[in-house]
Design an enzyme around this catalytic site. Structure first.
Site, mmCIF file in Angstrom:
data_model
loop_
_atom_site.group_PDB
_atom_site.id
_atom_site.type_symbol
_atom_site.label_atom_id
_atom_site.label_comp_id
_atom_site.label_asym_id
_atom_site.label_seq_id
_atom_site.Cartn_x
_atom_site.Cartn_y
_atom_site.Cartn_z
ATOM 1 N N GLY A 129 42.966 41.863 107.182
ATOM 2 C CA GLY A 129 43.407 41.937 105.798
ATOM 3 C C GLY A 129 42.505 42.785 104.930
ATOM 4 O O GLY A 129 42.526 42.679 103.706
ATOM 5 N N GLY A 130 41.691 43.641 105.560
ATOM 6 C CA GLY A 130 40.849 44.550 104.791
ATOM 7 C C GLY A 130 39.789 43.861 103.967
ATOM 8 O O GLY A 130 39.272 44.446 103.014
ATOM 9 N N SER A 209 41.723 44.171 113.104
ATOM 10 C CA SER A 209 41.493 44.968 111.907
ATOM 11 C C SER A 209 40.191 44.563 111.223
ATOM 12 O O SER A 209 39.124 44.679 111.819
ATOM 13 C CB SER A 209 42.699 44.852 110.975
ATOM 14 O OG SER A 209 42.633 45.813 109.944
#
Length: 539
Positions: A129-130, A209
């Site tokens: 989710g960055g 991610s």
């Protein structure tokens, strides 16, 4: 209909409470953590779930912006049949009913009838989710457990993101609390997972991610100090963003204070006095100094010279990381879902890159433009530079970091290290033009029934349904034995270990096929340049 369901649920909970109170409940699903007791729920797939377990205190009031603390105690047996709300995201609506500032929960999935002596391998997954959202909340570990032959335990959890997890002012707000949440969850696993049938001495850390970037940061935490929190790692598309120092990130704190209306002698106290809804109304990104527009993800880990002692590229280049078996890899088209589809000139490509990486200078951009010439002959039509900027961003943020980590692991004597490229083409995604996009393999690893929004082709009967058992076999083999080959499916490729001379990686292909490829020379040349550039642009 809804009323009958609610009444049935209330009655079942009442029966369970009464059974526990009078000692009639068999206790197989009730776990005593000393301070709290949780009653899990059994499914029809011989898997028990404990959902919404607190691993830390609610980070509210005076605990807002502080490192995580121990959860409060409760003498009552808590029915663990509902996921905890996930953490407030940057740019999200203040009234989203699925999110809350009180979000530090985890879920445990285990085969039914395990005992404290089962000592099953444990897979702890960090969602992405960055660092600005919890992008994969409530992943269900049942598919991996089934694929493993009911021989593993799976843990997923939420952690603070955006300003709640990564704001710092250099004085009274400790940096990187979102990463400290992750370590708190891992410490919880060490203390308690044996009660769920897991082995605290056999923990595999997974992530996607920003979750995969978190793995690199946890591998290098405190200069690579091994606190025995995990023993292997499987990382999907590690995202190497710009990492500022505490001092360089001070503008983020000051801008947030101004927008919230907390300018004064005690700006921190003012921020803590605001409701979460008031903070959320101002929880948006602003540009990096010198950039034209806001980056996709502004809040994130900062170089605090404590938990994070150096930039990630530097930490691994100098060998300051924990040596454990590891898998790293990426998707073929990791940049397509992030970059501007209407980019129609090289200037628009460069502006986007500079907005994400403000320490790219003109010489760097000139070299990048040379390494990534535009292949689209339709210019100057709208969007004719989309794929060019997507290729650069995908390599700079995901693909090249993954190969660099694998190379450093081999260079510094990690006994077992593997790399992959995920190239499973979904017809809908191909028609959309995004190719094989960022972290799509997550739906295959966990199984399409256990994630949200996955490609239809992964569902039973779809053309890519066969990739699900294939990749699950590799992943559960790695979780069980620290080797993806030991329990792989018959007929699938032997996954060769990575070394920087042969540069062999496995490729997951459409229809469930697997092949082995050397990284092509053009990709390797590009990644050598981008990896050499990484520390200069603060990755």
């Amino acid at each position: 209909m809804g009323g009958r369901i609610l009444i049935t649920r209330l009655l079942s909970l009442a029966v369970l409470y009464v059974s526990v109170a009078f000692g009639l409940y068999d206790g197989n699903n009730t776990v005593d953590l000393g301070c709290n007791k949780y009653a899990g729920v059994s499914g029809s797939n011989s898997i028990t779930k404990w959902l919404g377990v607190r691993y830390a205190a609610p980070p509210l009031g005076d605990l807002r912006f502080l490192p995580p603390e121990e959860p409060p105690c409760d003498d009552a047996v808590q029915i663990a049949d509902q996921h905890g709300k996930w953490c407030l995201a940057t740019g999200a609506a203040p009234d989203n009913p699925d999110t809350s500032e009180d979000c530090l929960f985890l879920d445990v999935y285990a085969p039914a009838n395990v005992t404290a002596s089962s000592k099953l391998p444990v897979f702890v997954f960090i969602q992405g989710g960055g660092f600005n959202s919890n992008s994969s909340p409530n992943l269900d570990g049942s598919g991996l457990i089934t694929a493993s032959g009911h021989s593993i335990v799976v843990v997923t959890f939420n952690y603070r993101v955006g300003p709640y997890g990564f704001i710092t002012n250099g004085n009274f707000v400790k940096a990187n609390n979102g990463l400290r949440d992750q370590r708190k969850a891992l410490e919880w696993v060490q203390r308690h997972i044996s009660k769920f049938g897991g082995d605290p001495d056999h923990v595999v850390l997974g992530g996607s991610s920003a979750g995969a970037a978190s793995i690199t940061l946890q591998l290098a935490a405190y200069g690579g100090r091994d606190e025995n929190l995990f023993h292997a790692a499987a990382a999907e598309s590690p995202a190497f963003a710009t990492m500022l120092t505490v001092e360089e990130s001070r503008y983020q704190y000051e801008n947030f204070v101004i927008r919230v209306g907390c300018v004064g002698h005690d700006s921190l106290g003012c921020l803590r006095s605001k409701t979460a809804e008031e903070l959320q109304e101002q929880n948006t990104n602003v540009p990096y100094p010198g950039a034209a527009k806001s980056p996709l993800y502004m809040w994130g880990p900062v170089l605090d010279f404590d938990l994070i002692t150096d930039l990630t590229y530097n930490s691994f280049a100098w060998g300051r990381f924990i040596r454990v078996p590891m898998i790293f890899g990426d998707d073929t088209n990791g940049g397509t879902v992030f970059t501007p589809r209407n980019a129609s000139a090289i200037g628009e490509s460069n502006i986007f890159l500079h907005d994400q990486y403000p320490y790219l200078d003109l010489a760097h951009l000139m070299e990048v433009n040379s390494l990534y010439p535009n292949q689209n002959t339709s210019c100057p039509s709208p969007g004719c530079y989309w794929r060019q900027v997507s290729d650069v961003y995908g390599d700079m943020r995901f693909m090249c970091p993954a190969m660099f980590i694998s190379s450093m692991a081999a260079q510094y004597g990690v006994p077992r290290s593997w790399n992959y490229r995920y190239n499973v083409e979904d017809p809908g995604q191909m028609a959309e033009g995004i190719g094989v996009p960022h972290t799509v393999e997550l739906h295959a690893i966990f199984g399409p029934e256990n994630t949200r929004g996955g490609p239809q082709s992964y569902q039973p009967g779809g053309i890519n349904a066969h990739i699900v058992p294939v990749i699950q076999a590799y992943w559960t083999s790695f979780i069980r034995s620290f080797d993806p080959n030991k329990f792989r499916l018959p007929g699938t490729s032997e996954w060769q270990m990575w070394n920087s001379s042969s540069r062999q990686r496995i490729v997951f292909e459409t229809g469930g096929n697997t092949t082995v490829e050397p990284v092509n020379e053009n990709t390797w040349i590009r990644c050598e340049y981008l990896s050499d550039l990484g520390a200069t642009i603060k990755q």
